[in-house]
Design an enzyme around this catalytic site. Structure first.
Site, PDB file in Angstrom:
ATOM      1  N   GLU A   1     -27.809  49.405 -37.362  1.00  0.00           N
ATOM      2  CA  GLU A   1     -28.625  50.616 -37.336  1.00  0.00           C
ATOM      3  C   GLU A   1     -27.734  51.734 -36.803  1.00  0.00           C
ATOM      4  O   GLU A   1     -27.103  51.562 -35.757  1.00  0.00           O
ATOM      5  CB  GLU A   1     -29.836  50.418 -36.408  1.00  0.00           C
ATOM      6  CG  GLU A   1     -30.744  51.615 -36.452  1.00  0.00           C
ATOM      7  CD  GLU A   1     -31.970  51.502 -35.553  1.00  0.00           C
ATOM      8  OE1 GLU A   1     -32.160  50.458 -34.909  1.00  0.00           O
ATOM      9  OE2 GLU A   1     -32.713  52.500 -35.498  1.00  0.00           O
TER      10      GLU A   1
ATOM     11  N   ARG B   1     -26.285  35.781 -29.574  1.00  0.00           N
ATOM     12  CA  ARG B   1     -25.515  37.010 -29.450  1.00  0.00           C
ATOM     13  C   ARG B   1     -24.437  36.848 -28.388  1.00  0.00           C
ATOM     14  O   ARG B   1     -24.520  35.978 -27.531  1.00  0.00           O
ATOM     15  CB  ARG B   1     -26.407  38.209 -29.143  1.00  0.00           C
ATOM     16  CG  ARG B   1     -27.210  38.140 -27.874  1.00  0.00           C
ATOM     17  CD  ARG B   1     -27.863  39.498 -27.562  1.00  0.00           C
ATOM     18  NE  ARG B   1     -28.610  40.063 -28.667  1.00  0.00           N
ATOM     19  CZ  ARG B   1     -28.415  41.309 -29.140  1.00  0.00           C
ATOM     20  NH1 ARG B   1     -27.503  42.095 -28.610  1.00  0.00           N
ATOM     21  NH2 ARG B   1     -29.129  41.768 -30.128  1.00  0.00           N
TER      22      ARG B   1
ATOM     23  N   LYS C   1     -26.729  49.075 -27.565  1.00  0.00           N
ATOM     24  CA  LYS C   1     -26.473  50.479 -27.857  1.00  0.00           C
ATOM     25  C   LYS C   1     -27.369  51.387 -27.027  1.00  0.00           C
ATOM     26  O   LYS C   1     -26.952  52.455 -26.591  1.00  0.00           O
ATOM     27  CB  LYS C   1     -26.706  50.738 -29.344  1.00  0.00           C
ATOM     28  CG  LYS C   1     -25.539  50.299 -30.210  1.00  0.00           C
ATOM     29  CD  LYS C   1     -25.835  50.505 -31.665  1.00  0.00           C
ATOM     30  CE  LYS C   1     -26.779  49.451 -32.163  1.00  0.00           C
ATOM     31  NZ  LYS C   1     -27.077  49.537 -33.586  1.00  0.00           N
TER      32      LYS C   1
HETATM   33  P1  ATP Z   1     -28.114  46.714 -29.919  1.00  0.00           P
HETATM   34  O1  ATP Z   1     -29.225  46.134 -29.105  1.00  0.00           O
HETATM   35  O2  ATP Z   1     -26.826  46.728 -29.224  1.00  0.00           O
HETATM   36  O3  ATP Z   1     -28.461  48.020 -30.534  1.00  0.00           O
HETATM   37  P2  ATP Z   1     -28.790  45.537 -32.342  1.00  0.00           P
HETATM   38  O4  ATP Z   1     -28.908  44.094 -32.649  1.00  0.00           O
HETATM   39  O5  ATP Z   1     -30.018  46.335 -32.261  1.00  0.00           O
HETATM   40  O6  ATP Z   1     -27.904  45.684 -31.063  1.00  0.00           O
HETATM   41  P3  ATP Z   1     -27.900  46.394 -34.886  1.00  0.00           P
HETATM   42  O7  ATP Z   1     -27.232  47.651 -35.245  1.00  0.00           O
HETATM   43  O8  ATP Z   1     -29.265  46.189 -35.351  1.00  0.00           O
HETATM   44  O9  ATP Z   1     -27.812  46.270 -33.322  1.00  0.00           O
HETATM   45  O10 ATP Z   1     -26.992  45.138 -35.225  1.00  0.00           O
HETATM   46  C1  ATP Z   1     -26.212  44.939 -36.375  1.00  0.00           C
HETATM   47  C2  ATP Z   1     -25.861  43.483 -36.422  1.00  0.00           C
HETATM   48  O11 ATP Z   1     -25.064  43.129 -35.288  1.00  0.00           O
HETATM   49  C3  ATP Z   1     -27.097  42.599 -36.374  1.00  0.00           C
HETATM   50  O12 ATP Z   1     -26.979  41.609 -37.361  1.00  0.00           O
HETATM   51  C4  ATP Z   1     -27.083  42.040 -34.978  1.00  0.00           C
HETATM   52  O13 ATP Z   1     -27.683  40.794 -34.944  1.00  0.00           O
HETATM   53  C5  ATP Z   1     -25.595  42.002 -34.650  1.00  0.00           C
HETATM   54  N1  ATP Z   1     -25.380  42.089 -33.203  1.00  0.00           N
HETATM   55  C6  ATP Z   1     -25.778  43.055 -32.366  1.00  0.00           C
HETATM   56  N2  ATP Z   1     -25.456  42.788 -31.094  1.00  0.00           N
HETATM   57  C7  ATP Z   1     -24.809  41.594 -31.114  1.00  0.00           C
HETATM   58  C8  ATP Z   1     -24.208  40.755 -30.115  1.00  0.00           C
HETATM   59  N3  ATP Z   1     -24.212  41.093 -28.821  1.00  0.00           N
HETATM   60  N4  ATP Z   1     -23.637  39.593 -30.521  1.00  0.00           N
HETATM   61  C9  ATP Z   1     -23.622  39.256 -31.811  1.00  0.00           C
HETATM   62  N5  ATP Z   1     -24.166  39.988 -32.796  1.00  0.00           N
HETATM   63  C10 ATP Z   1     -24.759  41.140 -32.465  1.00  0.00           C
HETATM   64 MG    MG Z   2     -31.235  47.673 -32.773  1.00  0.00          MG
END
Ligand code: ATP
Ligand code: MG
Length: 550
Positions: free
Chosen positions: A34, A259, A269
């Protein structure tokens, strides 16, 4: 990209099975960020997994921006995400925006309504929450659940037309209010948001929710293996429901993995944005940030990050990885690549009283003792040099082998010097040392007359260049981050130390992002923001040694 050992994991095994059984002829994965912030090292884990899996089996990987929420998404983030993925060394086969599918998603919602599988609900957000029930209590059906198809079609059309305020109405999937899985209790699939979207502008004022949009995005792109993190495990029945009830041709399989968490690190983020917005750090690429941009600016290489991601592996159980493991991989990479050089971070002047005034001699030094091909350089040596303040003690404890009155040490690449006199200012601070050198002891001359225990680094005072050194400690004091909001109280006040010192003059041509091993201090990267024509600024990436073992 470099050859890599193929480490097996459960997702790779699923892929192998699916190819062998003929379920798929070719696999298609995606990395779906995102665009609401910069990528972090956790994302790198997902990037490496998705791209390398497809790569290994001659499949395809899409970079897809999951941009279904207009309030938090920005073009700046889209740009930075593309740069970071490429810098990590990956090329997407296709670049997509989920917002390009809004019309298709809308049409699928109309299909759900016509099938009696979705309805417009007028409950306010609090009521929806109340009606949902709890883990131990079944939910209650909304009074709007049994609206006619005609009424639903009309209201949904009017939602799209902008006739209602935010929160006034939503579209919900009609599934089961008594399901033990809360995600299946008539989840909201569309909501009203009157805001401009970075890609679609003001075309839409209704936006699909993640749980509805994501499976459709995957199905539209014919994704075979939709890899996400564990918190979506409970959402999988809804994922499958959406694909099935929307009658998508393609049936992607959602697979969850744990994760990445790192010690002394916040990794979301949302939290990282707070650090930026509150001025705790000076931007998303501050070297203390676990973002890809921050790690890069600190001096991490793509190779080190990729190797780290491969080593941590892919599993379902949650764990916290020691940040020292990440440091291990940058040391390993730079040990081979980074030229050695000398720098003094906290200078103390030394006058060599028996060295001829005005004389300068050039000394030979190898750029990497382990790799002849990296060549030699010449270092000027003269009557005045700088050494490190901490390499002198007036009243040393036992086993202090560095400089103290009457003691002799070796200067790296140069001569033995002996301390004879300590010059102090009015307050009693040591400001200068007077030493003598022994011309017989020149490095490389084969001198074997006597031995000394300490070897110090130094720079020539008349030729050295001023430089700034930025040393980092963890930004977060808490070793393990709980899912709490107190992380802002856990900020380390000493996460950055700035020192003014000197480097060898032959570093004058160093460019931003050049990396060096500064003798005894560690690996350093020339900073991209603060370095000027006049002054080099270095970020310490990592010190030389750690007790960490793989
Ligand atoms: P954040 O909470 O940091 O915003 P998110 O999962 O909401 O993380 P996205 O932009 O939706 O962030 O994630 C893109 C991809 O990266 C998704 O497939 C997510 O599962 C993966 N991802 C995000 N954070 C991690 C992590 N700490 N370890 C492994 N994969 C991750
Ligand atoms: Mg997110």
């Amino acid at each position: 990209m470099e050859n890599r050992p193929t480490t097996s994991n459960f997702i790779r095994n699923i892929v192998i099975q699916d190819l062998e059984s003929g379920k798929h002829k070719e696999i298609i994965t995606r990395f779906p960020p995102e665009p609401n912030g910069y990528l972090h090292i956790g994302h790198a884990k997902s990037i490496v997994l998705n791209f390398e899996l497809a790569d290994e089996f001659n499949g395809t990987t899409n970079l897809r921006f999951d941009d279904t929420n207009p309030t938090k998404e920005e073009v700046e983030y889209v740009k930075s995400i593309k740069e970071d993925v490429q810098w990590l060394g990956f090329e997407w086969d296709n670049l997509y925006f989920a917002s390009d599918y809004f019309e298709e998603m809308y049409n699928r919602a109309l299909l759900l309504i016509k099938k009696g599988k979705a309805y417009v609900c007028d409950l306010c957000p609090e009521e929806i929450r109340e009606y949902r029930g709890t883990l131990t209590e079944a939910g209650k059906e909304s009074p709007y659940r049994n609206r006619s198809v005609e009424e639903n079609l009309d209201l949904f059309q009017r939602m799209r037309n902008g006739e209602f305020k935010e929160g006034e109405r939503v579209l919900r999937a009609k599934i089961d209010m008594t399901s033990p899985n809360l995600n299946m209790r008539d989840p909201v699939i569309y909501r009203i948001v009157h805001e401009s979207h970075h890609n679609t502008g003001d075309k839409w004022c209704i936006y699909p929710m993640y749980d509805y949009a994501h499976p459709l995005e995957d199905a539209i792109e014919d994704i075979t293996h939709s890899i996400c993190t564990m918190e979506f495990e409970d959402h999988r029945p809804l994922y499958d429901w959406v694909v099935r009830e929307c009658e998508m041709e393609s049936q992607p399989q959602q697979i969850e993995f744990a994760r990445l968490n790192l010690t002394n690190t916040v990794m979301s983020k949302r939290k990282l944005k707070q650090l930026v917005d509150n001025g705790v750090v000076d931007g998303w690429d501050d070297p203390r940030m676990p973002t890809i941009a921050g790690l890069r600016r600190k001096g991490y290489t793509p190779e080190a990050i990729r190797n780290f991601c491969r080593e941590i592996g892919v599993a379902k159980n949650q764990s916290v990885v020691d940040t020292q493991m990440l440091e291990h991989f940058i040391r390993e990479d730079l040990h081979a690549k980074a030229p050695r050089t000398m720098a003094v971070l906290r200078p103390l002047k030394v006058v060599i009283t028996n060295y001829p005034e005005g004389q300068v001699e050039m000394l030979d030094a190898e750029n990497n003792p382990d790799d002849e091909s990296m060549g030699m350089r010449q270092i000027p040596f003269s009557r005045e040099i700088y050494i490190e303040q901490e390499d002198f003690m007036e009243n040393p404890p036992k086993k202090y082998f560095r400089l103290f009155p009457g003691n002799e040490v070796r200067l790296k690449h140069a001569y033995f010097i002996k301390c004879n006199e300590v010059i102090k200012d009015d307050e009693g601070n040591v400001v200068e040392l007077h030493c003598t050198y022994d011309p017989e002891t020149k490095s490389g001359s084969g001198f074997t007359g006597r031995k000394v225990k300490g070897t110090l680094h130094w720079v020539d005072a008349n030729n050295a260049m001023s430089a700034e050194f930025r040393l980092y400690e963890p930004l977060i004091l808490d070793e393990e981050q709980e899912e709490d909001e107190t992380f802002l109280d856990q900020i380390n006040p000493n996460s950055l130390e700035i020192l003014q010192g000197f480097v060898e003059e032959n570093m004058k041509d160093a460019k931003p992002e050049d990396k060096f091993q500064l003798f005894r201090h560690g690996y350093f990267n020339v900073d991209t923001h603060y370095t000027t024509e006049e002054k080099l600024v270095f970020n310490r990436i990592v010190s030389l040694r750690s007790s960490f073992k793989l």
